[in-house]
Design an enzyme around this catalytic site. Sequence first.
Site, mmCIF file in Angstrom:
data_model
loop_
_atom_site.group_PDB
_atom_site.id
_atom_site.type_symbol
_atom_site.label_atom_id
_atom_site.label_comp_id
_atom_site.label_asym_id
_atom_site.label_seq_id
_atom_site.Cartn_x
_atom_site.Cartn_y
_atom_site.Cartn_z
ATOM 1 N N TYR A 159 53.707 48.485 40.140
ATOM 2 C CA TYR A 159 52.978 47.941 41.277
ATOM 3 C C TYR A 159 53.483 46.563 41.645
ATOM 4 O O TYR A 159 54.275 45.960 40.924
ATOM 5 C CB TYR A 159 51.472 47.918 40.995
ATOM 6 C CG TYR A 159 50.985 46.804 40.085
ATOM 7 C CD1 TYR A 159 51.232 46.823 38.720
ATOM 8 C CD2 TYR A 159 50.272 45.732 40.603
ATOM 9 C CE1 TYR A 159 50.776 45.799 37.899
ATOM 10 C CE2 TYR A 159 49.807 44.704 39.785
ATOM 11 C CZ TYR A 159 50.072 44.752 38.422
ATOM 12 O OH TYR A 159 49.620 43.745 37.617
ATOM 13 N N ARG A 199 61.643 42.918 42.974
ATOM 14 C CA ARG A 199 61.071 43.095 41.632
ATOM 15 C C ARG A 199 60.496 44.502 41.476
ATOM 16 O O ARG A 199 60.597 45.115 40.410
ATOM 17 C CB ARG A 199 59.993 42.036 41.359
ATOM 18 C CG ARG A 199 59.469 42.117 39.931
ATOM 19 C CD ARG A 199 58.524 40.980 39.599
ATOM 20 N NE ARG A 199 57.321 41.025 40.409
ATOM 21 C CZ ARG A 199 56.386 40.079 40.427
ATOM 22 N NH1 ARG A 199 56.518 39.013 39.667
ATOM 23 N NH2 ARG A 199 55.322 40.203 41.186
ATOM 24 N N LEU A 207 56.081 38.579 32.558
ATOM 25 C CA LEU A 207 56.477 39.058 33.882
ATOM 26 C C LEU A 207 57.205 37.913 34.590
ATOM 27 O O LEU A 207 56.686 36.788 34.618
ATOM 28 C CB LEU A 207 55.245 39.471 34.692
ATOM 29 C CG LEU A 207 55.648 40.060 36.044
ATOM 30 C CD1 LEU A 207 56.027 41.527 35.874
ATOM 31 C CD2 LEU A 207 54.549 39.914 37.067
ATOM 32 N N GLU A 229 52.182 34.234 28.413
ATOM 33 C CA GLU A 229 51.612 34.033 29.752
ATOM 34 C C GLU A 229 50.106 34.221 29.668
ATOM 35 O O GLU A 229 49.519 34.064 28.610
ATOM 36 C CB GLU A 229 52.279 34.976 30.749
ATOM 37 C CG GLU A 229 52.248 36.433 30.328
ATOM 38 C CD GLU A 229 52.969 37.373 31.277
ATOM 39 O OE1 GLU A 229 53.284 36.993 32.412
ATOM 40 O OE2 GLU A 229 53.189 38.534 30.877
ATOM 41 N N ARG A 236 50.936 68.137 32.583
ATOM 42 C CA ARG A 236 50.921 67.033 31.607
ATOM 43 C C ARG A 236 51.952 67.271 30.505
ATOM 44 O O ARG A 236 51.861 68.243 29.743
ATOM 45 C CB ARG A 236 49.531 66.882 30.992
ATOM 46 C CG ARG A 236 49.453 65.692 30.039
ATOM 47 C CD ARG A 236 48.044 65.477 29.486
ATOM 48 N NE ARG A 236 48.002 64.314 28.623
ATOM 49 C CZ ARG A 236 48.339 64.324 27.329
ATOM 50 N NH1 ARG A 236 48.726 65.451 26.758
ATOM 51 N NH2 ARG A 236 48.280 63.215 26.616
ATOM 52 N N LYS A 266 56.464 45.434 35.913
ATOM 53 C CA LYS A 266 55.121 45.304 36.493
ATOM 54 C C LYS A 266 54.505 46.696 36.529
ATOM 55 O O LYS A 266 54.453 47.366 37.573
ATOM 56 C CB LYS A 266 55.189 44.649 37.876
ATOM 57 C CG LYS A 266 53.869 43.973 38.240
ATOM 58 C CD LYS A 266 54.048 42.964 39.336
ATOM 59 C CE LYS A 266 52.740 42.461 39.895
ATOM 60 N NZ LYS A 266 51.819 41.861 38.942
HETATM 61 N N1 PDD Z 1 49.570 39.529 38.670
HETATM 62 N N2 PDD Z 1 52.143 37.687 34.714
HETATM 63 C C1 PDD Z 1 51.430 38.820 34.827
HETATM 64 C C2 PDD Z 1 51.148 39.609 33.603
HETATM 65 C C3 PDD Z 1 50.965 39.234 36.092
HETATM 66 O O1 PDD Z 1 50.268 40.368 36.211
HETATM 67 C C4 PDD Z 1 51.235 38.430 37.237
HETATM 68 C C5 PDD Z 1 50.762 38.818 38.605
HETATM 69 C C6 PDD Z 1 51.975 37.253 37.056
HETATM 70 C C7 PDD Z 1 52.335 36.353 38.231
HETATM 71 O O2 PDD Z 1 53.319 36.949 39.036
HETATM 72 P P1 PDD Z 1 53.431 36.606 40.584
HETATM 73 O O3 PDD Z 1 53.575 35.136 40.676
HETATM 74 O O4 PDD Z 1 54.668 37.314 41.010
HETATM 75 O O5 PDD Z 1 52.185 37.106 41.255
HETATM 76 C C8 PDD Z 1 52.426 36.915 35.789
HETATM 77 C C9 PDD Z 1 49.110 40.032 39.937
HETATM 78 C C10 PDD Z 1 48.726 38.975 40.903
HETATM 79 C C11 PDD Z 1 48.048 41.087 39.698
HETATM 80 O O6 PDD Z 1 48.241 41.870 38.778
HETATM 81 O O7 PDD Z 1 47.056 41.156 40.451
#
Ligand code: PDD
Length: 300
Positions: free
Chosen positions: A40, A59, A210, A186, A107, A154
């Site tokens: 996603y 990405r 990420l 993170e 499945r 992601k």
């Molecule tokens: N999340 N790390 C993780 C684990 C994340 O899920 C996200 C983003 C980030 C920040 O990435 P970016 O700056 O590209 O949004 C770092 C999104 C916002 C979400 O899952 O809703």
Amino acid sequence: MTEPQPLALPTAFLNGQFVPVEEAKISPFDRGFIFGDGVYEVIPYYAGRGLRAKEHLQRLQRSMDLLDLANPYPVEAWERHIAELLKRNGGGDQAVYIQVTRGVAKRDFAPPKGLTPTAFMMSNVLARPSQALYEKGLNCVTLDDFRWGRCQVKSTALLGAVLLKHEATQMGADDCVLFRDGYLTESSASNVAIVKNGVILCPPKDNFILPGITYDLMIELAQQHGMPLEMRKVTRKEVLNADEIWLTSSTKEVIAITTLDGRPVGHASHAGKPGPLFWRMLDHFQTYKQSLQRLPAAAE
Ligand code: PDD
């Protein structure tokens, strides 16, 4: 009684069609539902202008490549569909959520060849944090990062992040700051950087975090404005003794963590408050966002 929240803005996109969000239906045999076998993106749009939308779509492609998942659309088609979705949902500031799964199949853990991926998009109103929240900052707890070893993907398989955030909120915190083998990774859905002695320290982009688009923008803005920055492994001790801690993501932009494990972050006059470098970075970030308005909109 709290009012039921709408699922998203009224129109969604499913496999090439725009449909009312409540009518977007997928099969229970979809591998996204059965296995979390999908990826996603969340892309912020301000008055129709994407903040680094191309980088988000790149990405998305990298996430798919790492899962050997076929991208159903070229970049131009994604951009066209996103512009239409923004328009149908009334313009303004929106966060566009894109999800692609491997598709529908019997499945079986081994992904069958030749499946048609499921492509879904929805959008939500993108509300930046309030001034009061900027000033207050976030209250976080440190937790052990027990997620998998491919955090650079992601992926929609987010149970690790869900459980970590759940644990943090059960403890009364807003979110968590994660450590793996004693090093900062993170947060549950955001990147984390710290400031020590005037230097921004941020963890390297390896398979345990990420690679955030907002994180990259923060690094660029620091470089542009002569704010010293080092990308290197950051220890737990450094985080616990940081002058400032920042969290970055597409929906939160940049926000300070002002309480960690119940103790105020930072020292002297800004203990427990966002620090001076945070305010500078936020200012650069807002100026960058305003500069987007000089670009043509994805959807007019
Ligand atoms: N999340 N790390 C993780 C684990 C994340 O899920 C996200 C983003 C980030 C920040 O990435 P970016 O700056 O590209 O949004 C770092 C999104 C916002 C979400 O899952 O809703």
